[in-house]
Design an enzyme around this catalytic site. Structure first.
Site, short mmCIF file in Angstrom:
data_model
loop_
_atom_site.label_atom_id
_atom_site.label_comp_id
_atom_site.label_asym_id
_atom_site.label_seq_id
_atom_site.Cartn_x
_atom_site.Cartn_y
_atom_site.Cartn_z
N GLU A 59 -29.36 19.47 42.72
CA GLU A 59 -29.97 18.33 42.05
C GLU A 59 -31.40 18.10 42.54
OE1 GLU A 59 -27.14 18.62 43.59
OE2 GLU A 59 -25.62 17.18 42.97
N ALA A 163 -7.66 51.37 47.87
CA ALA A 163 -7.77 52.45 46.88
C ALA A 163 -6.49 53.26 46.97
CB ALA A 163 -8.98 53.32 47.19
N SER A 177 -7.83 59.49 54.32
CA SER A 177 -7.78 58.90 52.98
C SER A 177 -8.90 59.41 52.08
CB SER A 177 -7.82 57.38 53.09
OG SER A 177 -8.97 56.99 53.78
N TRP A 179 -10.22 62.02 49.31
CA TRP A 179 -11.15 61.21 48.55
C TRP A 179 -10.37 60.54 47.44
CZ3 TRP A 179 -15.86 60.64 50.49
CH2 TRP A 179 -16.33 61.61 51.37
N ARG A 193 -19.02 43.68 50.25
CA ARG A 193 -19.22 43.29 51.67
C ARG A 193 -20.38 42.31 51.79
NH1 ARG A 193 -18.83 49.17 54.70
NH2 ARG A 193 -16.56 49.42 54.53
N LEU A 213 -18.24 49.01 58.55
CA LEU A 213 -18.11 47.72 57.87
C LEU A 213 -19.45 47.00 57.71
CD1 LEU A 213 -14.76 46.33 59.39
CD2 LEU A 213 -15.09 47.87 57.44
N ARG A 216 -24.49 49.36 53.53
CA ARG A 216 -25.46 50.47 53.53
C ARG A 216 -25.88 50.87 52.12
NH1 ARG A 216 -21.38 52.06 56.72
NH2 ARG A 216 -20.59 53.67 55.32
N GLY A 293 -5.49 48.32 57.08
CA GLY A 293 -4.71 49.29 56.31
C GLY A 293 -3.45 48.67 55.70
C1 AOF Z 1 -24.28 18.71 45.82
N1 AOF Z 1 -25.14 19.63 45.34
O1 AOF Z 1 -26.02 21.68 45.34
C2 AOF Z 1 -24.26 21.26 46.82
C3 AOF Z 1 -23.32 20.30 47.27
O2 AOF Z 1 -24.36 20.46 54.70
P1 AOF Z 1 -24.91 20.00 53.40
O3 AOF Z 1 -25.68 18.73 53.50
O4 AOF Z 1 -25.65 21.08 52.65
O5 AOF Z 1 -23.65 19.58 52.50
C4 AOF Z 1 -22.70 20.54 52.16
C5 AOF Z 1 -21.65 19.92 51.27
O6 AOF Z 1 -22.26 19.31 50.13
C6 AOF Z 1 -20.68 20.95 50.69
O7 AOF Z 1 -19.56 21.14 51.51
C7 AOF Z 1 -20.29 20.31 49.36
O8 AOF Z 1 -19.31 19.32 49.54
C8 AOF Z 1 -21.60 19.66 48.94
N2 AOF Z 1 -22.41 20.64 48.20
N3 AOF Z 1 -23.34 19.06 46.74
O9 AOF Z 1 -24.34 17.57 45.44
C9 AOF Z 1 -25.19 20.88 45.80
N4 AOF Z 1 -24.31 22.52 47.33
ZN ZN Z 2 -25.99 17.03 47.34
#
Ligand code: AOF
Ligand code: ZN
Length: 351
Positions: A59, A163, A177, A179, A193, A213, A216, A293
């Protein structure tokens, strides 16, 4: 958009907000991906999304993008997650929207973070803003399934990957494992990842495959590596212990750490896996890709501790070897061909 959609304009705007949210993938965990569109008389005047963990919320970025701030009082904000009501790393987004006197706020998902949970909506309503929720709710829940699982189940989202051969084996009897999956499929795993917080393997996989892990064959951050070694029998020379990446080694014997490798002792030989997931939750790891695994995959499946399974099937047949895990009761969500491999994605049930 269907002909019967009573609010085609709102749906279109929320779809755009969901697209924006998606741009945060891989950079915001354990926060949710959130997008925001601000529209004035059907025209978009500002867009934003949560770009990085710890950074401004969607926002804030959307409001900042609006040139003519005076229009905000006649505008609708479409947000994929309930605007927050707490002072976190940034001030509450609900206050920001109230401060600019937005006319209407349309929300996709209610935030199940206990810090927010309905409080943002209540705040907006109390300020006289028209608030609607639940638009494209299923799409939003799916997009942020890692975040919602983390908040509601208090454990990371567990993604299983393996896989298997055409005749249902994931390795030969000697654990080799090669190919089973093709190069393109293996590259896709590197992308996965980069998208998850952590990658986990069991003791035998660490020993016989000696995996790195890391990421790459794709670009993105390396995940935290996790290995289970109950009795600390794994040799120190494995790639996993090469001190290039944060690594957690869960065991039953001792807590110790060097710069990159942290050995974590769990006191629950019976409930080892739930105890490990609990510890990962406390470390704010919101998703784990399990790369084998068979023993570990089967144990997680049997305990119902999984949220998604991605299974490659290749054309080779081994005739004998280590049997692939069998999914019972999984819902197939998606199937696609990757060269001569098939990728099937399963969920334990409707999300
Ligand atoms: C929103 N708009 O774009 C997001 C929200 O540690 P903070 O302050 O960044 O807060 C993280 C928490 O805020 C997250 O766990 C979730 O509840 C909310 N995320 N809220 O209004 C956003 N990313
Ligand atoms: Zn917020």
């Amino acid at each position: 958009m269907s002909d019967t959609d009573p609010h085609p304009q709102d749906t279109l705007m929320m779809r755009r907000a969901l697209q924006l949210a998606e741009l945060g993938r891989g950079s915001v965990s354990p926060n949710p991906m959130v997008g925001c569109v601000i529209a004035h008389e059907g025209r978009i005047i500002g867009e934003g999304w949560h770009r990085k963990y710890g950074g401004p919320h969607a926002e804030v970025n959307a409001v900042a993008a609006v040139e003519e701030k005076a229009l905000l009082a006649e505008s609708t904000a479409y947000v994929t997650l309930e605007p927050c009501a707490h002072f976190g790393k940034t001030p509450p987004c609900a206050d920001l929207l109230i401060g600019h006197r937005l006319k209407r706020v349309v929300v996709c998902n209610v935030d199940t973070n206990p810090l927010v949970g309905g409080k943002g909506l209540a705040k907006l309503r109390a300020a006289g803003i028209a608030v609607e929720t639940g638009l494209l709710e299923a799409e939003g829940r799916l997009l942020n399934r890692r975040f919602f699982t983390f908040m509601e189940r208090k454990r990371p989202y567990v993604l299983l990957k393996w896989a298997e051969t055409a005749d249902g084996f994931i390795a030969r009897a000697d654990y080799s494992s090669k190919w089973i999956s093709n190069a393109e499929a293996r590259r896709l795993v590197h992308r996965w990842r980069a998208e998850e917080d952590a990658v986990l393997v069991g003791t035998n996989t660490a020993l016989y495959d000696n995996p790195r892990l890391n990421v790459r064959d794709w670009t993105g951050d390396d995940p935290v590596r996790i290995v289970i070694d109950r009795f600390l029998r794994l040799p120190a020379g494995l790639h996993l212990f090469d001190q290039t990446q944060t690594t957690l080694c869960y065991n039953l014997l001792e807590d110790k750490a060097n710069e990159y490798v942290q050995y974590v002792k769990l006191d629950e030989p019976e409930g080892f896996l739930p105890a490990m997931l609990d510890d990962l939750y406390r470390r704010k790891i919101a998703s784990v890709l399990v790369e084998g695994g068979a023993g570990l995959l089967n144990a997680l499946l049997a305990a119902g501790l999984w949220d998604e399974a991605r299974v490659f099937r290749g054309p080779a047949a081994f005739g004998s070897g280590i049997a692939a895990p069998v999914l019972r009761g999984g819902v197939t969500a998606h199937k696609e061909e990757i060269g001569d491999n098939t990728l099937a994605v399963y969920y334990p049930g409707p999300f």
